[in-house]
Design an enzyme around this catalytic site. Structure first.
Site, PDB file in Angstrom:
ATOM      1  N   TYR A   1      -1.286  -1.206  10.567  1.00 51.56           N
ATOM      2  CA  TYR A   1      -1.417  -1.502   9.135  1.00 51.56           C
ATOM      3  C   TYR A   1      -0.244  -0.905   8.365  1.00 51.56           C
ATOM      4  CZ  TYR A   1      -3.488  -1.650   4.450  1.00 51.56           C
ATOM      5  OH  TYR A   1      -3.719  -1.875   3.112  1.00 51.56           O
TER       6      TYR A   1
ATOM      7  N   SER B   1       0.836  -1.201   0.000  1.00 55.24           N
ATOM      8  CA  SER B   1       0.000   0.000   0.000  1.00 55.24           C
ATOM      9  C   SER B   1       0.867   1.246   0.000  1.00 55.24           C
ATOM     10  CB  SER B   1      -0.901  -0.006   1.247  1.00 55.24           C
ATOM     11  OG  SER B   1      -1.533   1.239   1.440  1.00 55.24           O
TER      12      SER B   1
END
Length: 202
Positions: free
Chosen positions: A152, A139
């Site tokens: 995350y 990401s």
């Protein structure tokens, strides 16, 4: 450009939209086999994919990316019976749960690393494989951290570090397996979740 014609692709996915849309694109590339490994079965999605290219063989296995390494080895021995070999491995399983740090790290980072370590010997030219490509889906938050998704973000930073290490030309010269990362941008679902978390935090 990497020609996927006739290739055998293994996609370790989550149940989100990125996995489905990526699989749709793969089905337009004349691949011979597509193995989809994810936590939940979606017969409608499989049927939709099969309709794109009926001649491509699609296999589905329920997969827990957090399983122990020894269990994972036995699991992929069964997968290889159907796949024969793997040309492309895509690691796309992901979880964003700041209230469960262990699960987030185990899914996004540890599970991905264990999957690579398990599948790589099947692809390694020195071990009888034909080489190929490993794609680790990460990401943009693995490049630029988010103040509301700390665990995350940390897991995705780890994916990038692991990928860059394995992408060293020294490895490729020996095993014939190229390794790369794809840093996905925000999806609508993720943006909605981030905004909600930010407002709750504030």
């Amino acid at each position: 450009m990497f020609d996927l014609t006739g290739k055998h692709v293994c996609y370790v996915a989550d149940c989100g939209g990125i996995a489905l849309e990526t699989s749709k694109v793969l089905m337009t590339k004349n691949i011979a086999k597509l193995a989809i490994l994810q936590s939940l079965e979606n017969p409608q999605a499989i049927a939709q994919l099969q309709s794109i290219k009926p001649s491509t063989q699609i296999f589905f296995w329920t997969y827990d990316v957090t399983m122990a390494r020894e269990e994972m080895k036995k699991y992929f021995d069964e997968v290889m019976v159907q796949m024969d070999y793997i040309d492309v491995l895509i690691n796309g399983a992901t979880l964003c749960d700041e209230n469960n740090i262990d699960a987030t790290i185990n899914t996004n980072l540890t599970g991905m690393m264990n999957t690579v370590a398990t599948v790589l010997p099947h692809m390694d030219r020195k071990m009888g494989g034909s080489g190929g490509l490993i794609v680790n889906v990460t990401s943009v938050i693995g490049l630029d951290p988010s103040p509301v998704f700390c665990a995350y973000s940390a897991s995705k930073f780890g994916v990038i570090g692991f990928t860059r290490s394995l992408a060293d030309p020294l490895y490729y010269s020996q095993n014939g397996v190229a390794v790369m990362a794809v840093c996905c941008g925000p999806t609508r679902v993720f943006v909605d979740r981030e905004l909600k978390a930010f407002l709750e935090y504030g």
